[in-house]
Design an enzyme around this catalytic site. Structure first.
Site, mmCIF file in Angstrom:
data_model
loop_
_atom_site.group_PDB
_atom_site.id
_atom_site.type_symbol
_atom_site.label_atom_id
_atom_site.label_comp_id
_atom_site.label_asym_id
_atom_site.label_seq_id
_atom_site.Cartn_x
_atom_site.Cartn_y
_atom_site.Cartn_z
ATOM 1 N N ALA A 104 0.813 -1.216 0.000
ATOM 2 C CA ALA A 104 0.000 0.000 0.000
ATOM 3 C C ALA A 104 0.845 1.265 0.000
ATOM 4 O O ALA A 104 0.332 2.350 -0.241
ATOM 5 C CB ALA A 104 -0.926 0.005 1.218
ATOM 6 N N LYS A 105 2.149 1.117 0.303
ATOM 7 C CA LYS A 105 3.091 2.242 0.303
ATOM 8 C C LYS A 105 2.533 3.442 1.059
ATOM 9 O O LYS A 105 2.595 4.582 0.606
ATOM 10 C CB LYS A 105 3.472 2.624 -1.131
ATOM 11 C CG LYS A 105 4.166 1.490 -1.885
ATOM 12 C CD LYS A 105 4.550 1.906 -3.295
ATOM 13 C CE LYS A 105 5.261 0.785 -4.025
ATOM 14 N NZ LYS A 105 4.382 -0.376 -4.319
ATOM 15 N N ARG A 106 1.999 3.189 2.233
ATOM 16 C CA ARG A 106 1.419 4.250 3.040
ATOM 17 C C ARG A 106 2.499 5.081 3.717
ATOM 18 O O ARG A 106 3.608 4.616 3.959
ATOM 19 C CB ARG A 106 0.475 3.655 4.090
ATOM 20 C CG ARG A 106 -0.777 3.002 3.505
ATOM 21 C CD ARG A 106 -1.644 4.025 2.802
ATOM 22 N NE ARG A 106 -2.951 3.485 2.445
ATOM 23 C CZ ARG A 106 -3.337 3.179 1.220
ATOM 24 N NH1 ARG A 106 -2.497 3.351 0.219
ATOM 25 N NH2 ARG A 106 -4.541 2.711 0.986
#
Length: 305
Positions: A104-106
């Site tokens: 999700a590369k949050r």
């Protein structure tokens, strides 16, 4: 958590994860037709097709691999129905004994970053009850906002025995526009690597930390430098296969014991039936093509370890 991943890698002898990144163009016509007949050409119809596609892939590969990596954007594009399938896919994989890396590369700051960490890795309190949302074992994290953005994820990792993979040197062609910029005489990605080591120092799980790094296979010289710089950091390695990296390019990501890295392949496995090499399986047996692609990938990687 990283020890659980290592144990599964050692058991399967497959240092790889299957990227469950379904595009409608990857899904065989017979699955799309059945879903559209039931739900129409709607978001629900698309999500249903994705679910059946994912299930077939997992059913044919779960015993060969340690983990999967669903990319949340491929589900978000179909709205709430897509996110339901994202969550359903996570649960199904976990029921099969697979670890899940939520891609999700949050990354944000303060309470926002804490909320992301809670959603994907932790627990949320509702009244007097505690609940999990997506509850993956690992999550990819963007460090661009610095320690403020990463610390909430590390805190949840420590509390819940979960893990993260922080973007350090990514595999995409334009990654160097920022990541290779020299800061005080060193490329930016090396400064990020220093912080990953710092963040992970009090989040150790055996020899390796639960704070890992995303290091692309498309830049093997840089991978070699980062491997030495981060000796106790596990690498999540994109770029193999469809993006051009070979098994030989992967070798610098691993330690002398053949550990230290897990290599992702998405379309190279889930859409294997579309490759000439696996065309004999046909679209009706796409799951079997994916299984053979996993077997071939594991053999390819192990040949250089």
């Amino acid at each position: 958590m990283i020890q659980q991943l290592i144990q599964k890698i050692q058991k399967t002898k497959a240092p790889l994860c299957v990227g469950l990144d379904p595009m409608l163009g990857y899904i065989p016509e017979h699955i799309l037709k059945a879903s559209f007949q039931e739900f129409g050409e709607t978001l629900e119809g698309a999500a249903n097709a994705i679910w059946h596609f994912n299930k077939e892939i997992v059913d044919h590969t779960w015993d060969l691999i340690p983990c999967v990596k669903p990319q949340i954007a491929m589900y978000e594009q179909f709205g709430i129905e897509g996110l339901k399938v994202y969550a359903r896919t996570i649960r199904y994989c976990q029921d099969k004994g697979l670890l899940v890396i939520g891609d999700a590369k949050r990354g944000d700051i303060g309470s926002t970053s804490a909320a992301y960490a809670t959603a994907h890795l932790g627990k949320v309190k509702v009244g007097e009850s505690w609940h999990t949302a997506f509850d993956t074992e690992f999550l990819t994290v963007n460090p661009y906002l610095g320690t403020d953005g990463v610390k909430p994820f590390v805190d949840v990792c420590k509390a819940e025995d979960k893990g993260i993979f922080v973007l350090v040197k990514t595999s995409n062609p334009s990654s160097g526009e920022f990541q290779d910029r020299l800061i005080d005489g060193r490329p930016l990605y090396e400064h990020v690597a220093d912080k990953v080591v710092e963040w992970g120092a009090d989040c150790m799980d055996g020899e390796y930390s639960n704070v890992g790094a995303v290091v692309g296979a498309t830049y093997p010289e840089m991978s070699a430098v980062l491997r030495k710089q981060m000796p106790h950091t596990y690498f999540l390695v994109p770029g193999y296969g469809a993006q051009g990296a070979t098994a030989g390019d992967l070798r610098p990501c691993f330690d002398d014991n053949g550990l230290g890295a897990i290599v992702n392949s998405s379309r190279g496995i889930i859409a294997a039936y579309r490759q000439e090499k696996y065309a004999k399986f046909g679209s009706e047996h796409f799951g079997e093509a994916s299984r053979q692609a996993v077997i071939d990938m594991a053999a390819d990687i192990n040949s250089v370890l």
